[in-house]
Enzyme design. Structure first.
Site, PDB file in Angstrom:
ATOM      1  N   ASN A 158     -10.302  -0.515  -0.118  1.00 55.01           N
ATOM      2  CA  ASN A 158      -8.853  -0.360   0.000  1.00 55.01           C
ATOM      3  C   ASN A 158      -8.214  -0.775  -1.329  1.00 55.01           C
ATOM      4  O   ASN A 158      -8.187  -1.959  -1.657  1.00 55.01           O
ATOM      5  CB  ASN A 158      -8.357  -1.235   1.153  1.00 55.01           C
ATOM      6  CG  ASN A 158      -6.852  -1.147   1.357  1.00 55.01           C
ATOM      7  OD1 ASN A 158      -6.132  -0.598   0.513  1.00 55.01           O
ATOM      8  ND2 ASN A 158      -6.380  -1.691   2.449  1.00 55.01           N
ATOM      9  N   CYS A 167       0.822  -1.225   0.000  1.00 51.67           N
ATOM     10  CA  CYS A 167       0.000   0.000   0.000  1.00 51.67           C
ATOM     11  C   CYS A 167       0.852   1.270   0.000  1.00 51.67           C
ATOM     12  O   CYS A 167       0.336   2.343  -0.300  1.00 51.67           O
ATOM     13  CB  CYS A 167      -0.928   0.010   1.210  1.00 51.67           C
ATOM     14  SG  CYS A 167      -1.917  -1.465   1.356  1.00 51.67           S
ATOM     15  N   HIS A 226      -3.573   6.914   3.177  1.00 45.30           N
ATOM     16  CA  HIS A 226      -3.955   5.666   2.518  1.00 45.30           C
ATOM     17  C   HIS A 226      -5.372   5.300   2.954  1.00 45.30           C
ATOM     18  O   HIS A 226      -5.700   5.364   4.140  1.00 45.30           O
ATOM     19  CB  HIS A 226      -2.963   4.572   2.905  1.00 45.30           C
ATOM     20  CG  HIS A 226      -3.415   3.206   2.520  1.00 45.30           C
ATOM     21  ND1 HIS A 226      -3.895   2.925   1.272  1.00 45.30           N
ATOM     22  CD2 HIS A 226      -3.467   2.042   3.226  1.00 45.30           C
ATOM     23  CE1 HIS A 226      -4.231   1.640   1.218  1.00 45.30           C
ATOM     24  NE2 HIS A 226      -3.984   1.092   2.393  1.00 45.30           N
TER      25      HIS A 226
END
Ligand code: ACO
Length: 329
Positions: free
Chosen positions: A286, A116, A256
């Site tokens: 996500n 990520c 994020h």
């Protein structure tokens, strides 16, 4: 060398056509519900790649939009850096397939594996390449097709992730715009908490691996949660220190987009009110490396970021990896 050296000259993003809402899981036979997913994560829907869509096609679409916004053509790109945890193939890098798709005939292209945090890591590399004089125009992409590597029988993970791509053209700084500070960290002692146990060279795919689903993402959710908050909070402090700024100097925080509770806890620690925090996890889920560049492109397009504003980015992902940037627009 004095910052800023590198600035964001253009952004773009792309998502698959298909939307999967929380209500759609029932039809897939997954024992979950909208209330559980919304309460624990803030996610309402995510995009899922279908036939004819790939990491390469989404990345290329995002890249074309970013190049258009920056006013550069593909042959002008010196370097293409693609952060992803879900490459189309393990060999070669998806970045070279994007290079071919967009016609970046002069570029060197490679993938980075920082989960990520991939886009933040890529931005720091782009800045370094510009600082060394090795590049003038760098394309940094964060992109994922995580729907193809999640275990669709595991409700702990399959509800969390989505697909998409975000791209950023990085050029030499003008008018004091660009990266004011950057911070990267990782801690490999915690690698097992979020991983794909099999499917790599150490444990190749076998019928047993497929049967147990160990080629898919597995995650110790609570441990990831705790580490994500701790590390993103630390990364915000480091980025502010590096830029010699206070939280009150930041116009927008783009964290994020893993989970609304992680975002809220990070913002609280960083001293940022939620009105100054960009949130789109409800619409995308996500999307790992793609989450920040997608949010950035939306924030620019929607006028949330205007010229002269200072934006902080913070990421956390498998590895664990984490990092942050402060950027003046
Ligand atoms: N639907 C319904 N129930 C579920 C689901 C689901 N989709 N998933 C798990 N449950 C159940 C569990 O089985 C458990 O039931 P039990 O008590 O009967 O055993 C119960 O819900 C609680 O499970 P927990 O895992 O303890 O739930 P928690 O409150 O920790 O929330 C979550 C889980 C949302 C995954 C949370 O830990 C989290 O957000 N972690 C961070 C994970 C993350 O965002 N990872 C992304 C990758 S890293 C990154 O991008 C930062």
């Amino acid at each position: 060398m004095k910052r800023p050296i590198a600035m964001i000259a253009g952004t773009g993003h792309a998502v698959p056509k298909k939307i999967l809402t929380n209500h759609d899981f029932a039809a897939l036979g997954i024992d979950t519900n909208d209330e559980w997913i919304t309460d624990r994560t803030g996610i309402k829907q995510r995009y899922i790649a279908g036939e004819g869509e790939s990491l390469t096609s989404l990345s290329a679409e995002a890249a074309r939009a970013a190049m258009k916004a920056a006013g550069v053509t593909a042959p002008e790109l010196d370097i293409i850096i693609l952060g992803t945890a879900s490459p189309d193939r393990l060999l070669p890098a998806t970045a070279v397939e994007v290079q071919a798709a967009i016609g970046a005939t002069r570029a060197a292209a490679f993938d980075i594996s920082a989960a990520c945090s991939g886009w933040v890591y890529g931005m720091k590399m782009a800045e370094g390449l510009l600082a060394m004089g090795d590049a003038e125009t760098v394309l940094v992409i964060g992109a994922e097709t995580l729907s193809r590597i999640v275990n669709w029988k595991d409700r702990n993970t399959c509800v969390l992730f989505g697909d998409g791509a975000g791209a950023t053209v990085v050029k030499r700084s003008t008018k004091g715009r660009g990266i004011l500070s950057a911070y990267l960290r990782s801690d490999g002692t915690l690698a097992d908490l979020l991983q794909r146990q099999a499917g790599g060279a150490l444990r190749p795919v076998t019928p047993e691996v497929l049967a147990e689903g160990s080629n898919c993402i597995s995650m110790a959710g609570r441990e990831v949660f705790k580490n994500a908050v701790r590390s993103m909070a630390d990364a915000c402090d480091r980025a502010l220190d590096g830029a010699k700024l206070a939280a009150s100097d930041i116009d927008l925080l783009i964290p994020h987009q893993a989970n609304i509770r992680i975002i809220e806890a990070t913002a609280k620690h960083a001293g940022m009110p939620m009105e100054k925090v960009y949130v789109n996890v409800d619409r995308y889920g996500n999307t790992s490396a793609a989450s920040i560049p997608i949010a950035l492109n939306e924030a620019l397009r929607d006028g949330r970021i205007k010229e002269g504003m200072t934006v902080m980015f913070v990421a956390f992902g498998a590895g664990f990896t984490w990092g942050s940037l402060v950027v003046r627009f």
